[in-house]
Design a protein around this motif. Structure first.
Motif, PDB file in Angstrom:
ATOM      1  N   SER A   1      -4.774   8.332  -5.902  1.00  0.00           N
ATOM      2  CA  SER A   1      -4.025   8.018  -4.697  1.00  0.00           C
ATOM      3  C   SER A   1      -4.774   6.995  -3.846  1.00  0.00           C
ATOM      4  O   SER A   1      -5.974   7.111  -3.639  1.00  0.00           O
ATOM      5  CB  SER A   1      -3.786   9.288  -3.882  1.00  0.00           C
ATOM      6  OG  SER A   1      -3.106   8.997  -2.691  1.00  0.00           O
TER       7      SER A   1
ATOM      8  N   ASP B   1      -3.007   3.855  -7.883  1.00  0.00           N
ATOM      9  CA  ASP B   1      -1.600   3.472  -7.669  1.00  0.00           C
ATOM     10  C   ASP B   1      -1.548   2.173  -6.868  1.00  0.00           C
ATOM     11  O   ASP B   1      -2.444   1.845  -6.124  1.00  0.00           O
ATOM     12  CB  ASP B   1      -0.812   4.586  -6.977  1.00  0.00           C
ATOM     13  CG  ASP B   1      -1.226   4.814  -5.528  1.00  0.00           C
ATOM     14  OD1 ASP B   1      -2.274   4.307  -5.123  1.00  0.00           O
ATOM     15  OD2 ASP B   1      -0.486   5.500  -4.812  1.00  0.00           O
TER      16      ASP B   1
ATOM     17  N   TYR C   1      -1.853   8.940 -11.178  1.00  0.00           N
ATOM     18  CA  TYR C   1      -2.640   7.850 -10.616  1.00  0.00           C
ATOM     19  C   TYR C   1      -3.600   8.407  -9.580  1.00  0.00           C
ATOM     20  O   TYR C   1      -3.344   9.451  -8.987  1.00  0.00           O
ATOM     21  CB  TYR C   1      -1.748   6.831  -9.902  1.00  0.00           C
ATOM     22  CG  TYR C   1      -0.850   6.037 -10.799  1.00  0.00           C
ATOM     23  CD1 TYR C   1      -1.357   4.977 -11.533  1.00  0.00           C
ATOM     24  CD2 TYR C   1       0.502   6.318 -10.909  1.00  0.00           C
ATOM     25  CE1 TYR C   1      -0.550   4.221 -12.349  1.00  0.00           C
ATOM     26  CE2 TYR C   1       1.323   5.573 -11.724  1.00  0.00           C
ATOM     27  CZ  TYR C   1       0.795   4.517 -12.441  1.00  0.00           C
ATOM     28  OH  TYR C   1       1.589   3.770 -13.248  1.00  0.00           O
TER      29      TYR C   1
END
Length: 66
Positions: free
Chosen positions: A8, A62, A6
């Protein structure tokens, strides 16, 4: 638990791509950022920037939940 890649939301400078890669491989993001900046002139700039932009578009961010 299966690891997923993902972008961040905590460890980001521009879009979180390198921070997300650092979290995935459990390394310091600063090291990856330095490698990225040093590699830019050796890749004729555009290919590496294109890969970064593509990753920023493709990689999901995320949601902050572990």
């Amino acid at each position: 638990m299966k690891k997923k890649l993902y972008r961040s939301s905590k460890n980001k400078m521009v879009s979180g791509v390198i921070g997300g890669i650092a979290e995935y491989f459990n390394v310091d993001a600063t090291i990856l950022r330095l490698i990225f900046v040093v590699a830019l002139p050796f890749t004729a700039f555009f290919p590496l920037v294109f890969v970064y932009i593509a990753a920023a578009i493709i990689m999901p961010i995320d949601n902050g939940v572990s």
